[in-house]
Every structure is written in structure tokens, then in C-alpha cells.
Design an enzyme around this catalytic site. Structure first.
Site, mmCIF file in Angstrom:
data_model
loop_
_atom_site.group_PDB
_atom_site.id
_atom_site.type_symbol
_atom_site.label_atom_id
_atom_site.label_comp_id
_atom_site.label_asym_id
_atom_site.label_seq_id
_atom_site.Cartn_x
_atom_site.Cartn_y
_atom_site.Cartn_z
ATOM 1 N N THR A 327 0.848 -1.189 0.000
ATOM 2 C CA THR A 327 0.000 0.000 0.000
ATOM 3 C C THR A 327 0.885 1.241 0.000
ATOM 4 O O THR A 327 1.923 1.271 0.669
ATOM 5 C CB THR A 327 -0.945 0.016 1.219
ATOM 6 O OG1 THR A 327 -1.750 1.197 1.185
ATOM 7 C CG2 THR A 327 -0.175 -0.011 2.538
ATOM 8 N N HIS A 379 2.446 -11.678 14.177
ATOM 9 C CA HIS A 379 3.508 -12.286 14.980
ATOM 10 C C HIS A 379 3.181 -13.728 15.359
ATOM 11 O O HIS A 379 4.059 -14.460 15.844
ATOM 12 C CB HIS A 379 3.729 -11.457 16.244
ATOM 13 C CG HIS A 379 5.121 -11.555 16.795
ATOM 14 N ND1 HIS A 379 6.050 -12.466 16.352
ATOM 15 C CD2 HIS A 379 5.753 -10.845 17.778
ATOM 16 C CE1 HIS A 379 7.183 -12.317 17.021
ATOM 17 N NE2 HIS A 379 7.029 -11.346 17.894
#
Length: 416
Positions: A327, A379
Site C-alpha cells: 500500500t 507475529h
């Protein structure tokens, strides 16, 4: 003959759509395959074409949520096309004659029904608050005389009282209007997915910065020849970033994987989602197998998808899939941000604006065009070593594109 037009299925998982815009009016004459409406699903905005020629009668309003397979309009295929005149209204005699006796009878009943009698205006005294509004105004210590009611005949509603702000000084007479607009189905789905990404992933963001001088030197030298050779396709920054990302994904494959319950799904291809701004909001079409595309191939595909998004022609298939997202908030002036993961993907790279800043180069201060880059990652599946290593690999490729992205042969890489 009256043809019932039903909502077609835009995709297997889509159960309903929302009428975004009617492109025709009730009573218009429409041609077969003419676009008559735009409908929003939770994934894209699609055009609804007329299934036959004739005079149209609308059966749904803008903003209505309509189930797939439900009737949204009727088309009278027996009606003649008006010759050089305005479209015939739906209640015109020629149209009524083609309908069944039951419909004619129903229409007469509607015409014969007495008009509802409006309540006397005195029932709603101007400036008088409703009981709920008066309680709120008393709590705010606001006099009803200072509020302009938006209810019938000027009555102060509960909403007027909730929105009222105590005066902090002399009134200026400025506008204090508000507007309440329902979000489109697509916008609501985007909001739902973004909240889910924040709540359901262990999202972290790591940052780095890139010296854009090497890329700028290549673009300045070859961009004119590139555009002339490849039919108006420009040599932008996105091809360099896409090539750098696909290289880094192959070095750190955990970033190119997803969670599926208790399993990790890894991909040996790089389908890169590119966030683009369209008239209906943010769209994320996918560049398939970007690892196999040349600079020209990447730029041409991004241009094609961006034009489809701008023109409202993007489809669900164009945005389905994707293993990683890029993006570019820099086109709007963003200097630094923490992009949100595009689920079910595990990583997203955020680009930002390019600003000339002083940096240390070989012990000396020099001014270079610099860009901050950000990698947000899940994560749960990507550890710090992989995330930081991935972003460093992107930085290395962008700061040394000649060797790492072009094999020291820019003309061949750019197909010049």
C-alpha cells in the site's frame, strides 16, 4: 410481457447486495444489456445490465439490501420504444393496457384511495421540545429557545437535544449542520475486516528507511525510452517495490504464508495485492504470479487494474486471493504509518512519501531523497528475525536495484 429481473449471484459466498445507484428512472425505456444499476456486495461494486428492452419499473430503492435471486425491477418487453420523445411514464395508458386485469384493478384501487389527512400543525408547536429532548436540554443547561428544531413544525427532537452544544460565548451565526449517511455494503465490509485484523491477529510493525537515489537515477535515465517502447506504460516506483518484495518473499517464505486454524499455509508463488483508491473507496486488486513478471509486466498490470478500479469495473475475481499486500500512502502525502494487515494474509508493506533529508554517507553529510517503509506482520506466524530480515532485504534491493533486481543490465531488464 412483464419480465422480472432478479439479482444475479456475484460469487459463491455472497448472499445479498445493496442497491448503490439506479442509473435509470422509473418508467424509462431501457435497451437490452444497458447498465441500469450499480449494486454493492461486501467485496465489490458491480453493474446490473438489463436483460431485455422495454419500459422499466423499479422494485427497490437506493440503499435497500436485496437478497441474491430477489426481484429488483420489472421490464415491460411489449412496450414500444418512444420515438424522439421522453421515456413513457410507468402509468401511461399503453403500458397499462399490456398488463393483466388484476394489475389494472389494483392500480384503480390505489388511485381511488383517499389521501391521508395531515395532523394539524398546532399539534407540534415550533420550538417545543419533546419530553426526552427537554430532559436532555435541562441536563445540559441549554434553553430550548436557543435550539432550532428539526422535527415536524419545528418541534425539538431528542436528536436535536443530543447534538446541541452549550454556548461558550457570543453566537457567530455559522453553520452547524450535520449529515447522516449510511455506509455502503462494501465500506461496511472493509470496516469489519479491518477491526477483525486488529482484534484477531498479533499485529506488529517494524520500520526502516530507503535511499531512493539509485532508483531515481535509473528512472531519470530510462523512463522516456520505457514509455515510448511500451505503449505509454510509465516506469514508476511500484515495479521496483513489487520486484523487491517478491525477491524478499522468496528469501523469507514465512512472510508469504497464512494461518488456517492450527495450520500454516505456505505458498510457492507471489500474488501481490496492490491497494488502489477508487470511487467507492479502497480497492485491493491482485497482481498474479508477480515473481514471474518483468518491470513492464508489473507496470502494465497495475495500470490495468487501477483503471478498472477507477471506472468501477473491478470484479470480485480481481480482488480474490493475494499472498502479500503493498500500500502506498505516500501518494497522499503520508510520511509514516502503520498499515493494517489485509486478512487472511500475514504481512503488508507500507510505502510513504519521498522527502529530501540529510543523511550520513561515508562519514559525510549528504542530502538524499528518503522514504520510510513499514512492514506490519502477524507475529503468530512470523517471528522478529523473519520480519526484520524481510524488510532489510527489501531495503537492500531498492538501494541496489542495478545488481539485485536488474542483474547489472537495466536495458535488458526494462526490455529496451
Amino acid at each position: 410481457m412483464i419480465l422480472e429481473m432478479k439479482v444475479p449471484s456475484p460469487g459463491e459466498s455472497i448472499k445479498e447486495v445493496e442497491i448503490a445507484t439506479w442509473l435509470v428512472k422509473d418508467g424509462d425505456y431501457v435497451e437490452k444489456d444497458q447498465a441500469i444499476a450499480e449494486v454493492d456486495s461486501d467485496k465489490a461494486t458491480l453493474e446490473l445490465p438489463a436483460e431485455a428492452s422495454g419500459i422499466i419499473t423499479l422494485k427497490a430503492e437506493v440503499g435497500d439490501a436485496v437478497a441474491v435471486g430477489a426481484v429488483v425491477c420489472h421490464i415491460d418487453t411489449a412496450a414500444a420504444k418512444p420515438d424522439g420523445a421522453a421515456p413513457a411514464p410507468v402509468a401511461a395508458a399503453p403500458v397499462e393496457e399490456t398488463r393483466g386485469a388484476a394489475e389494472s384493478s389494483a392500480a384503480k384501487k390505489v388511485e381511488a384511495a383517499p389521501a391521508p389527512v395531515a395532523a394539524p400543525a398546532a399539534t407540534y408547536a415550533s420550538g417545543t421540545p419533546s419530553p426526552a429532548a427537554r430532559k436532555i436540554l435541562d441536563e445540559k443547561n441549554i434553553a430550548p429557545e436557543s435550539i432550532t428544531g428539526t422535527g415536524k413544525a419545528g418541534r425539538i427532537t431528542k436528536e436535536d437535544a443530543v447534538n446541541a452544544v452549550p454556548s461558550m460565548g457570543t453566537p457567530t451565526g455559522g453553520s452547524r449542520g450535520t449529515e447522516r449517511t449510511k455506509l455502503s455494503m462494501l465500506r461496511r465490509k472493509v470496516a469489519e475486516r479491518l477491526v477483525a485484523a486488529k482484534n484477531e491477529t498479533a499485529m506488529l510493525t517494524t520500520f526502516n528507511e530507503v535511499n531512493m537515489t539509485p532508483i531515481n537515477l535509473i528512472r531519470n535515465e530510462y523512463k522516456d525510452d520505457f514509455k515510448a517502447k511500451h505503449g505509454g506504460v510509465s516506469l514508476g516506483y511500484m515495479s521496483f517495490f513489487t520486484k523487491a518484495v517478491t525477491r524478499a518473499l522468496q528469501l523469507y517464505p514465512d512472510v508469504n504464508s497464512m494461518m488456517d486454524g492450527d495450520y500454516k499455509v505456505a505458498y510457492d508463488f507471489c500474488d501481490i495485492s496492490i491497494a488502489v483508491s477508487g470511487p467507492k473507496g479502497l480497492m485491493v486488486p491482485v497482481v498474479r504470479n508477480a515473481e514471474n513478471l518483468t518491470f513492464r509486466g508489473v507496470e502494465a498490470e497495475i495500470k490495468r487494474l487501477a483503471l478498472r478500479a477507477r471506472d468501477g469495473q473491478i470484479t470480485v475475481d480481481d480482488m480474490t486471493g493475494g499472498t502479500f499486500t503493498i500500500t502506498n500512502g505516500g501518494v497522499f502525502g503520508s510520511m509514516l504509518s502503520t498499515p493494517i494487515i489485509n486478512p487472511p494474509q500475514s504481512g503488508i508493506l507500507g510505502m510513504h512519501n519521498i522527502i529530501e533529508r540529510p543523511i550520513a554517507v561515508n562519514g559525510k553529510v549528504e542530502i538524499h531523497p528518503m522514504m520510510y517503509v513499514a512492514l506490519s506482520y502477524d507475529h503468530r506466524i512470523i517471528d522478529g528475525r523473519e520480519s526484520v530480515g524481510f524488510l532489510v532485504a527489501v531495503k537492500e534491493a531498492l538501494e541496489n536495484p542495478m545488481e539485485l533486481l536488474m542483474d547489472n543490465n537495466p536495458k535488458k531488464a526494462l526490455e529496451l
